[in-house]
Design a protein around this motif. Sequence first.
Motif, mmCIF file in Angstrom:
data_model
loop_
_atom_site.group_PDB
_atom_site.id
_atom_site.type_symbol
_atom_site.label_atom_id
_atom_site.label_comp_id
_atom_site.label_asym_id
_atom_site.label_seq_id
_atom_site.Cartn_x
_atom_site.Cartn_y
_atom_site.Cartn_z
ATOM 1 N N VAL A 46 -33.762 7.207 -6.777
ATOM 2 C CA VAL A 46 -32.343 7.412 -7.080
ATOM 3 C C VAL A 46 -31.834 6.325 -8.019
ATOM 4 O O VAL A 46 -31.047 6.598 -8.933
ATOM 5 C CB VAL A 46 -31.530 7.434 -5.769
ATOM 6 N N ARG A 47 -32.300 5.099 -7.837
ATOM 7 C CA ARG A 47 -31.822 4.000 -8.689
ATOM 8 C C ARG A 47 -32.064 4.275 -10.169
ATOM 9 O O ARG A 47 -31.257 3.910 -11.017
ATOM 10 C CB ARG A 47 -32.532 2.697 -8.292
ATOM 11 N N GLU A 48 -33.198 4.892 -10.480
ATOM 12 C CA GLU A 48 -33.545 5.134 -11.888
ATOM 13 C C GLU A 48 -33.027 6.479 -12.391
ATOM 14 O O GLU A 48 -33.311 6.874 -13.521
ATOM 15 C CB GLU A 48 -35.061 5.070 -12.059
ATOM 16 N N ASP A 49 -32.252 7.184 -11.569
ATOM 17 C CA ASP A 49 -31.752 8.514 -11.924
ATOM 18 C C ASP A 49 -30.373 8.412 -12.573
ATOM 19 O O ASP A 49 -29.394 8.062 -11.913
ATOM 20 C CB ASP A 49 -31.685 9.382 -10.661
ATOM 21 N N TYR A 50 -30.316 8.733 -13.852
ATOM 22 C CA TYR A 50 -29.033 8.738 -14.570
ATOM 23 C C TYR A 50 -28.708 10.149 -15.070
ATOM 24 O O TYR A 50 -28.007 10.326 -16.061
ATOM 25 C CB TYR A 50 -29.072 7.733 -15.724
ATOM 26 N N SER A 51 -29.225 11.145 -14.359
ATOM 27 C CA SER A 51 -29.032 12.532 -14.774
ATOM 28 C C SER A 51 -27.689 13.066 -14.297
ATOM 29 O O SER A 51 -27.027 12.483 -13.436
ATOM 30 C CB SER A 51 -30.153 13.408 -14.205
ATOM 31 N N ALA A 52 -27.322 14.207 -14.856
ATOM 32 C CA ALA A 52 -26.077 14.862 -14.450
ATOM 33 C C ALA A 52 -26.242 15.644 -13.156
ATOM 34 O O ALA A 52 -25.282 15.843 -12.418
ATOM 35 C CB ALA A 52 -25.598 15.797 -15.559
ATOM 36 N N ASP A 53 -27.481 16.100 -12.875
ATOM 37 C CA ASP A 53 -27.687 16.967 -11.722
ATOM 38 C C ASP A 53 -28.271 16.255 -10.504
ATOM 39 O O ASP A 53 -28.486 16.866 -9.463
ATOM 40 C CB ASP A 53 -28.579 18.153 -12.101
ATOM 41 N N GLY A 54 -28.552 14.955 -10.623
ATOM 42 C CA GLY A 54 -29.066 14.217 -9.489
ATOM 43 C C GLY A 54 -30.504 14.527 -9.127
ATOM 44 O O GLY A 54 -30.941 14.252 -8.003
ATOM 45 N N ASP A 55 -31.261 15.083 -10.060
ATOM 46 C CA ASP A 55 -32.671 15.378 -9.822
ATOM 47 C C ASP A 55 -33.489 14.147 -10.179
ATOM 48 O O ASP A 55 -33.988 13.999 -11.296
ATOM 49 C CB ASP A 55 -33.109 16.586 -10.650
ATOM 50 N N ALA A 56 -33.634 13.235 -9.206
ATOM 51 C CA ALA A 56 -34.265 11.948 -9.481
ATOM 52 C C ALA A 56 -35.718 12.096 -9.912
ATOM 53 O O ALA A 56 -36.204 11.351 -10.763
ATOM 54 C CB ALA A 56 -34.173 11.055 -8.244
ATOM 55 N N ARG A 417 -20.706 12.028 -11.618
ATOM 56 C CA ARG A 417 -21.407 11.009 -10.834
ATOM 57 C C ARG A 417 -20.454 10.276 -9.901
ATOM 58 O O ARG A 417 -20.850 9.830 -8.818
ATOM 59 C CB ARG A 417 -22.093 10.002 -11.760
ATOM 60 N N TRP A 418 -19.185 10.119 -10.331
ATOM 61 C CA TRP A 418 -18.219 9.390 -9.521
ATOM 62 C C TRP A 418 -17.851 10.138 -8.236
ATOM 63 O O TRP A 418 -17.197 9.574 -7.356
ATOM 64 C CB TRP A 418 -16.962 9.104 -10.321
ATOM 65 N N TYR A 419 -18.303 11.393 -8.124
ATOM 66 C CA TYR A 419 -18.011 12.174 -6.925
ATOM 67 C C TYR A 419 -19.294 12.680 -6.270
ATOM 68 O O TYR A 419 -19.248 13.471 -5.335
ATOM 69 C CB TYR A 419 -17.114 13.365 -7.283
ATOM 70 N N GLY A 420 -20.440 12.216 -6.774
ATOM 71 C CA GLY A 420 -21.722 12.689 -6.274
ATOM 72 C C GLY A 420 -22.382 11.715 -5.330
ATOM 73 O O GLY A 420 -21.715 10.997 -4.572
ATOM 74 N N ARG A 421 -23.699 11.650 -5.426
ATOM 75 C CA ARG A 421 -24.518 10.869 -4.501
ATOM 76 C C ARG A 421 -24.063 9.408 -4.427
ATOM 77 O O ARG A 421 -23.901 8.740 -5.437
ATOM 78 C CB ARG A 421 -25.979 10.944 -4.934
ATOM 79 N N ASN A 422 -23.847 8.949 -3.211
ATOM 80 C CA ASN A 422 -23.525 7.548 -2.901
ATOM 81 C C ASN A 422 -22.224 7.053 -3.532
ATOM 82 O O ASN A 422 -21.963 5.848 -3.568
ATOM 83 C CB ASN A 422 -24.679 6.620 -3.325
ATOM 84 N N SER A 423 -21.387 7.967 -4.010
ATOM 85 C CA SER A 423 -20.153 7.543 -4.679
ATOM 86 C C SER A 423 -19.175 6.863 -3.729
ATOM 87 O O SER A 423 -18.308 6.108 -4.180
ATOM 88 C CB SER A 423 -19.483 8.743 -5.352
ATOM 89 N N SER A 424 -19.303 7.117 -2.440
ATOM 90 C CA SER A 424 -18.412 6.451 -1.484
ATOM 91 C C SER A 424 -19.019 5.155 -0.949
ATOM 92 O O SER A 424 -18.492 4.551 -0.021
ATOM 93 C CB SER A 424 -18.088 7.397 -0.319
ATOM 94 N N TRP A 425 -20.119 4.716 -1.580
ATOM 95 C CA TRP A 425 -20.798 3.490 -1.153
ATOM 96 C C TRP A 425 -20.818 2.487 -2.304
ATOM 97 O O TRP A 425 -21.805 1.792 -2.525
ATOM 98 C CB TRP A 425 -22.220 3.811 -0.678
ATOM 99 N N ARG A 426 -19.705 2.375 -3.013
ATOM 100 C CA ARG A 426 -19.661 1.529 -4.198
ATOM 101 C C ARG A 426 -19.766 0.052 -3.867
ATOM 102 O O ARG A 426 -20.029 -0.770 -4.742
ATOM 103 C CB ARG A 426 -18.365 1.802 -4.980
ATOM 104 N N HIS A 427 -19.559 -0.294 -2.598
ATOM 105 C CA HIS A 427 -19.662 -1.706 -2.201
ATOM 106 C C HIS A 427 -21.110 -2.165 -2.117
ATOM 107 O O HIS A 427 -21.379 -3.374 -2.080
ATOM 108 C CB HIS A 427 -19.006 -1.900 -0.829
ATOM 109 N N VAL A 428 -22.079 -1.228 -2.040
ATOM 110 C CA VAL A 428 -23.484 -1.613 -1.858
ATOM 111 C C VAL A 428 -23.967 -2.371 -3.084
ATOM 112 O O VAL A 428 -23.894 -1.882 -4.211
ATOM 113 C CB VAL A 428 -24.369 -0.381 -1.597
#
Length: 894
Positions: A46-56, A417-428
Amino acid sequence: MTGPSTRPAPGHPPTAEHARLAADRAGTEPWTEWGPYVSGRQWGTVREDYSADGDAWSSFPFDHAHARAYRWGEDGLAGLCDRYGFLNLALALWNGNDDRLKERYFGLTNGEGNHGEDVKEYWWHLDATPTHSYAQWLYRYPQARFPYAELRRESSHRTRDQPEYELSDTGVLDEDRFFDIRVTHAKADPRAILVEISATNHGPDPAPLHLLPQLWFRNTWSWGRDDRTPRIGTGTRGTGDGRVALAAEHGFLGRWWLLADGAPRILFCDNETDVDFCFGTSTGEPAHPKNAVDRAVVHGDESRLAADGGTKAALWWSWKAVAPGATVTVRLVLVADAALATLGADPFAGFDATVTTRRSEADAFYDAVIPGAVDDVDRHTARRAFAGLLWGRQLYRYDVEQWLEGDPAGPEPPAGRWYGRNSSWRHVSLADVVSMPDEWEYPWFASWDLAFHCVALAHVDPGLAKDQLVLMCREWAMHPDGQLPAYEWDFGDVNPPVHAWAAWQVYLLDGGHDRDFLVRIMTKLLFNVGWWVNRKDADGSNLYEGGFLGMDNIGPFDRSRPLPDGQRLEQSDATSWMAFFLLSMLRIALELSRTDSAWDDTATKFLEHFLAIADAMERFGSGQVRLWNDADGFFYDVVVGTDGSTQPVRVRSLVGLLPLLAIQVQPSWVADAVPDFAARLAWLRERHPERVGAVLMTHEADADVVALSLVPPDRIRILLRHMLSGDEFLSPHGVRSLSAAYRGGYSVPIDGAELPIAYTPGESDSGLFGGNSNWRGPVWFPLNVLLADAMRTYAEALGPSFTVELPTGSGRLVGLAGVADDIDDRLIALFRPGADGRRPGDPVHVGQGPLWSEHPTFSEYFHGDTGAGLGASHQTGWTALVAHLVCLRGRQLP
């Protein structure tokens, strides 16, 4: 950091490795500054995934890994790096036939494997100490062309009902036509690491081989956040004898040297992306990209190499023909400039002696860790398990805020991306060395896996175990609302709350003295208790809804998805996990109350929470339907309709056995040392016996032994008839995750529909959760360990006269401590060779014979009938609990 915690097992004097651990934790000698912290896989994360669809998996595929710079980490074979991941040293190989350098393990993505992601390599962690003062690793490298395309093609044709197509199936290992590559690390000093690489030709014919140790800096300069660029060049300082020396200059690390014993050819390039190769464009193409070494060695194209330095370098040794049975060896020293003097005028003069000394010290260390009464077979298993656990520590860097917003030098990420995977974990914001579940398939932490890792780690480095538990509770990991991060693919998923149990186990294994650690973990887990109460008890009924809770595919439907028409699922396992969590917290609170009375009423609070759950499990549904089903003698999940109607999900699985985990014996000193708690419990027994009568147990012969339990004695007997039946849960290799009574399939009536489920002892035949793991029948180590631990606690509470049949129907009566020992024995026996020399727990595709039999494999889970290892092949995370079981034999905890 927590307290020093470096003592050996009782009865053993401190060893040299214990002294190194003590110096490291005291901050006087940084022995753990360098270690095997390079990931087994960075691509497809996931860290290296910068796609629009979240397909890491597709965003950064394997075929890009050798040519594309990583953003957050690195990967490699037998890799070493500093704890910040700036400078990396790992091995590359070429057999003269492959289409690329062998720089990393190959495996299938989730979509390519017929059972999900699947590594297709053979390697073993042979040894390791906690400071990495000594370590060994073994990799089996085919001499024929590595069958990348064949593995993908054949796997794509297979269904979930077929076995996986493995490297051994391709024939490239036939007649032992492979090199065994052995890498040994030994530290002469905290910042002077000796590296020996040997390759043995086990095949019948001479074969070519190229060894290319590679030194490189993680790319920190291409993202627009820090333009400082380190450099690797040639040097002569410290050699004086014509030996090759690379000098690596870094603004934070200073100068480091890689010294070679011999005269390999030096190849330079930069750790930057080959833009044309990866994306088909020359825009921004670097002159000397990351794959320039691969181009030169494999394809004979040296045009992209740098002449005099860069950010990546390789030392190239080659042999046109290594004779059958012959071994070739190269030696390196990685050393900080300031530590050069410790090696003397010739850095290699004491090389062999240092390696021998460190190996001897590792033996002494494990003699102090593993009880002397343990036989050689189990000792070997435990030491290998610890080795895998210690090699499985990897640097984990991930700043979610930066990841979401993208880098200044890169394209702007899609708005979604701001509403997708881990978007509510911005403190991590993590940049820590973390124990990983598996080096390749799970190269990211999972919080409940980590808790089990720490119990095993506590035997060799309790300070590390405590630090890892505390890390998950730090403000840059734990969510502000109190939730622990689950795992990289979805931090917000729900893992079972085993953290408090693990903390208590680690505390005991460390000698039961570090109350500062208990306070640190306790104060943070109070927030986690609040999160569970507020978020996972939808209607305040004290019954909980946790989702799949780490047990993929265990039910007839996906428990993580909302039920239709506003229904909800009250879960036996979620409710039991919460009761188990509360009792673990209660035990810690009682311990802290012994020296600080302020914790007294905190213990009382946990008591009240636990009683509320026990009461709810009995009164649920106005007495019409409870989680406990009298007719079946089992606990079930229950579907609740919007009108209050209830329907049990009548499937016998671990979901219904987990209430057994919620058991806690109250120490005899409670009445005197914890007066508020003792008074409240006495008041409840007098005024509300109906609340505590069903959950309070008293020892048959000692009235001072009192226990709280979610399951009363009569139901314990009933549940254990199921659990200890060979026709249901008890396999020769541990407790199954689903009753084998469903071998022929079973249909569960839910809301007018018939939902099928079947006992599946091996790989998953379902695509839920990627399909790469299965809880519909196989044996899983962590739950078995918890069940055995609970049986011992019941034995302490009920006494030796409380007996059950083992196995059910045999007429053989044993006490509950005997049940615990039996479960442990079945688990340990997975790693004991049979008459044919094969371990029951070996995966079926692992070879036989002397070149294989020495090397146990620690699988993710085990076949419910045969015990064969399945899933991730290097799960020396929670499967390393076998070392915990071995080491506990004959050891009395405080």
